[in-house]
Design a protein around this motif. Structure first.
Motif, short mmCIF file in Angstrom:
data_model
loop_
_atom_site.label_atom_id
_atom_site.label_comp_id
_atom_site.label_asym_id
_atom_site.label_seq_id
_atom_site.Cartn_x
_atom_site.Cartn_y
_atom_site.Cartn_z
N ARG A 112 3.67 3.22 18.78
CA ARG A 112 3.34 4.59 18.43
C ARG A 112 2.24 5.10 19.36
O ARG A 112 1.38 4.32 19.80
CB ARG A 112 2.91 4.70 16.98
N ASP A 165 2.00 -1.45 17.46
CA ASP A 165 3.36 -1.04 17.77
C ASP A 165 3.34 -0.03 18.90
O ASP A 165 2.33 0.19 19.56
CB ASP A 165 4.05 -0.48 16.51
N THR A 191 3.35 12.59 6.01
CA THR A 191 3.26 12.81 7.45
C THR A 191 3.79 14.19 7.80
O THR A 191 4.72 14.70 7.15
CB THR A 191 4.06 11.74 8.21
N GLU A 242 5.77 2.44 4.69
CA GLU A 242 6.92 2.54 5.60
C GLU A 242 6.45 2.88 7.01
O GLU A 242 5.63 3.78 7.22
CB GLU A 242 7.87 3.63 5.09
N GLY A 243 6.94 2.14 7.98
CA GLY A 243 6.55 2.36 9.36
C GLY A 243 5.25 1.69 9.75
O GLY A 243 4.72 1.96 10.83
N GLY A 244 4.71 0.85 8.86
CA GLY A 244 3.47 0.16 9.19
C GLY A 244 2.22 0.92 8.84
O GLY A 244 1.14 0.54 9.28
N ALA A 274 11.62 11.89 14.40
CA ALA A 274 11.59 11.39 13.04
C ALA A 274 10.48 12.02 12.21
O ALA A 274 10.57 12.10 10.99
CB ALA A 274 11.43 9.86 13.03
N MET A 275 9.44 12.47 12.87
CA MET A 275 8.30 13.07 12.17
C MET A 275 8.30 14.58 12.31
O MET A 275 7.26 15.21 12.22
CB MET A 275 6.99 12.49 12.72
N SER A 305 10.64 8.82 17.96
CA SER A 305 9.58 8.83 16.95
C SER A 305 9.11 10.24 16.66
O SER A 305 8.78 10.58 15.52
CB SER A 305 8.40 7.96 17.41
N VAL A 354 -1.48 8.72 12.84
CA VAL A 354 -0.43 9.70 12.55
C VAL A 354 -1.08 10.96 11.96
O VAL A 354 -2.07 10.87 11.22
CB VAL A 354 0.61 9.11 11.57
N VAL A 359 4.98 9.55 2.28
CA VAL A 359 4.98 8.11 2.53
C VAL A 359 4.28 7.34 1.42
O VAL A 359 4.47 6.12 1.29
CB VAL A 359 4.31 7.80 3.88
#
Length: 791
Positions: free
Chosen positions: A65, A63, A302, A542-544, A322-323, A319, A549, A329
């Motif tokens: 990220r 993705d 996260t 969630e989020g793959g 969001a973090m 992104s 991360v 998670v």
């Protein structure tokens, strides 16, 4: 014509005329079919290279990220090299303030975003995570397990008398090469006191440093000077543009190098913070803390990225927003994690049962092994039932350790390897409280050893060295005891027509240890399915998933001794475990001795094993690897691990799926830490592998007549001769024969051979017995005194 040419030159103003125009867009409509195929292939290759570049950095998801920071391990291979100063220099040229750089303590990871002038290929702005572990072999190995790049820091001076690598530097380099080196850069950086002021001496030192470096790491490896800011910038540009190498033994496994840790002694939880690499981590899978064991993951959350990316190149501001706060998670919840390492002990499993229908019908024993009871130690192949299938490895026989001298590791009965001087055994041991006697050279000893103990230890090592040399000259030859009849001494041995092709039932009279361990029906398929299942479950979050991360992983059930034992300056290394990797079985690995290690290595001697991310103690049994394949593949037991010989090391330990590097460390006399002794790879996990011990009884012709001879000194009474009469004889000059009859009452016997036998020949009788690895519960966190019934 002349005037016309001059006017053209005036119009062009000295520029070269060309008919080409700039191409703003490729018109695929006018391209040929082959050109269109080439254009599509180039686009696919570019996309594939972009995805592979992300995977090399530990991000398994394709993705958008950002990639995690590139982990750079700075290792000092000489006392003149100053890794802390080099780390501060790199942070300073990357934009860190002087106050932050000055406050940074040594051996602490530091992350930084590279400036615009050092941006390399790939998406997003590149980041680096710098770590300078202490000059210790174990600490450097742990840090290098997670590293993408290793900076080989050398001092500014070198000569023929003083190499660029000191003694500890060579040991660390050998260990890193054995474990598997990632991408390597060389950096010459020392303190101000070590710098050479003379220009001539500096040029000569530079020549020697370059020669030493390229001879050890190859001429293609870059070596850069990093004294001034401009030279450090060149190093940073090289680090940014470098593409990491794939290490096969950590591919497909989630891991993390902790940048921060927090321990709560009240509830026994350890929280580790860092960037997760590989597919990720899950709470339903156990996690291994390198050097400390396996633990349950209670929660994964996260966190705010401590080294955030800018939005000018690749990084997504949405992104990052969001973090911005901690977000859970994955939680363990009510999920039950399989913590079972051994099969439950059932003494009734040794009882003899009524023959099965297959046995009554006379089926082949190899297709349906004999059983003495029900067993649940077999792990079914993927797609074939559960783990409760009956397994032939549950067969239990009486242990032969007490009679054959295998239980205590001395092999005193078989080979006469007991202490000749009557002194107690002082075998080196890295663990306190084992059944071995204390070691006078161990750092666990509380009192200073006496001169008598030191002398006894020296005598013991001299005896070991002598026996090792005798084993090379006369392999497997043993003396027939005078006080014990040979039929009793070798009652568990047997003769074979051919060691390579003669059948041997792998389920025959197994020891009680084999009723506690696990067996795989299809080990290769199980390993492949477990790795794929691990990757799929990590991607379900969630989020793959949490790959690439910055996360906080909380472990539960962590004792305070973990914090006390962890070496200062070495970060915690956390790795995920596949299914079945917490279960105990028999591990087999091919190992070869390191040339620099000269001490004697004996079978069943306690060593420290490094298997990928794992580190544990074990007592391996060594055996020769068969060169030719057969229906009954047998490995011949070796009493010692000799130089320049690749042997198979077998030991009880938690399951490890290959490919995986295997390093073996032994604590020599006078050393405070174990020293690397051998290296190799994990090959398989198979309790059915046959390790056969050979004992050769020798005799000498007393009288000869063509193909007949009277042989003496092999046995000492006629009863033993009649007992071993069916076993075939052979001589060192290639003859084959058999015993005809006993002669007299003092062990003389008549023999007949396949050709004329000479007086100077030696008559041999080969006897074989299956041996098993040494039971060692500390390999999986148990007590050294635990028996198979108590573990």
């Amino acid at each position: 014509e002349k005037g016309g040419g001059s006017s053209k030159r005036n119009q062009s103003k000295g520029r070269i005329e060309t008919s080409r125009t700039s191409v703003k867009k490729v018109n695929t409509g006018v391209l040929s079919k082959q050109e269109r195929l080439n254009a599509l292939k180039q686009m696919r290759d570019a996309k594939k290279e972009e995805i592979m570049n992300k995977k090399r950095f530990g991000s398994e998801l394709a993705d958008d990220r950002p990639m995690p920071p590139k982990v750079i391990c700075i290792v000092a291979f000489h006392t003149q090299a100053d890794t802390h100063s080099l780390k501060r220099k790199i942070l300073s040229v990357c934009g860190k303030s002087d106050e932050e750089v000055a406050a940074l303590p040594p051996h602490v990871p530091a992350a930084v975003t590279l400036p615009n002038w050092a941006q390399g290929p790939g998406i997003g702005r590149p980041r680096v995570l710098l770590i300078d572990p202490p000059r210790d072999v174990f600490g450097v190995l742990d840090a290098a397990k997670c590293a993408d790049v290793v900076i080989c820091a050398l001092g500014p001076t070198a000569s023929l008398e003083e190499p660029a690598f000191d003694n500890i530097g060579y040991k660390m380099l050998t260990a890193l090469k054995s474990q598997g080196l990632p991408l390597v850069f060389g950096a010459v950086h020392g303190s101000d006191a070590a710098m050479v002021t003379s220009g001539k001496k500096q040029a000569e030192a530079k020549k020697f440093v370059t020669r030493y470096f390229h001879s050890e790491l190859g001429a293609e490896t870059k070596l850069l000077w990093a004294n001034t800011d401009e030279e450090v910038k060149v190093l940073v540009r090289g680090l940014s543009s470098a593409t990491p190498k794939d290490l096969t033994w950590r591919k497909g496994r989630g891991y993390m190098m902790a940048q921060e840790m927090e321990y709560s002694s009240a509830d026994g939880t350890l929280s580790l913070k860092g960037y997760v690499r590989g597919p990720g981590l899950r709470c339903r899978h156990l996690a291994h803390l390198t050097g400390h064991g396996d633990f349950v993951v209670e929660r994964i959350s996260t966190l705010t990225d401590p080294c955030p990316l800018g939005t000018e190149r690749g990084g997504s501001s949405s992104s990052d927003a969001a973090m911005s706060a901690e977000k859970v998670v994955d939680e363990l919840g009510s999920h039950v994690v399989d913590l079972e390492r051994l099969q439950p002990y059932d003494p009734t499993m040794a009882e003899q049962t009524w023959p099965t229908i297959e046995e009554l019908e006379g089926k082949d024993a190899s297709s349906k092994p004999r059983r003495k009871g029900k067993g649940g130690g077999r792990i079914a192949a993927p797609g074939q039932g559960g783990e409760g299938d009956e397994g032939g490895d549950a067969e239990m026989g009486e242990g032969d350790d007490a009679e054959d001298g295998e239980g205590d590791g001395d092999m005193a009965d078989d080979d006469g390897e007991g202490s000749d001087d009557g002194a107690p055994s002082l075998a080196p041991s890295g663990m306190a409280g084992t059944e071995d006697a204390w070691d006078v050279s161990s750092n666990m000893t509380m009192e200073v050893p006496s001169s008598e103990a030191v002398a006894a230890e020296k005598r013991r090592r001299e005896v070991l060295l002598q026996r090792s040399q005798e084993e090379l000259e006369f392999p497997d030859e043993v003396d027939t005891p005078l006080e014990v009849p040979a039929r009793e001494r070798f009652q568990r041995f047997r003769g074979l027509k051919s060691f390579r092709t003669s059948p041997w039932d792998p389920y025959e009279d197994l020891p009680v240890e084999y009723s506690r361990i696990w067996e795989f029906e299809a080990f290769g398929s199980t390993a492949k399915a477990s790795k794929q299942q691990y990757a799929d479950e990590c991607a379900e979050l969630e989020g793959g998933g949490v790959s690439a991360v910055y996360c906080c992983v909380r472990l539960r059930g962590v004792p305070p001794s973990v914090i006390e034992v962890q070496q200062r300056g070495v970060p915690f290394v956390l790795s995920g475990l596949f299914d079945c990797e917490q279960k105990v079985s028999v591990i087999h690995g091919n190992v070869c001795r390191i040339k620099e290690y000269t001490e004697v290595i004996k079978s069943k001697q306690e060593v420290v094993m490094h298997a990928g991310f794992r580190r544990f103690t074990a007592r391996p049994t060594y055996s020769e690897i068969p060169r030719k394949s057969s229906t009954s593949r047998k490995f011949k037991f070796s009493r010692f691990l000799h130089q320049e010989v690749t042997a198979c090391a077998s030991f009880y330990a938690p399951v490890v799926f290959p490919p995986c590097r295997l390093l073996m460390s032994v604590q020599p006399e006078g050393a405070t830490v174990p020293e690397l002794a051998a290296a190799g790879n994990v090959v398989s996990v198979d309790p059915k592998q046959l390790i056969i011990k050979r004992s050769i009884l020798t005799g000498y012709p007393f009288r000869t007549n063509k193909t007949k001879a009277v042989v003496r000194f092999m046995f000492f009474n006629p009863q033993d001769i009649r007992w071993f009469k069916p076993v075939e004889l052979n001589t060192k000059k290639g003859l084959r024969g058999h015993i005809t009859e006993a002669l007299g009452t003092h062990g003389y016997m008549k023999c007949r051979f396949s050709a004329h036998i000479k007086q100077d020949d030696t008559v041999c009788m080969n006897l074989y017995k299956r041996v098993y690895p040494k039971w060692h519960p500390p390999s999986w966190g148990g007590k050294a005194t635990d028996t198979p019934e108590d573990a």
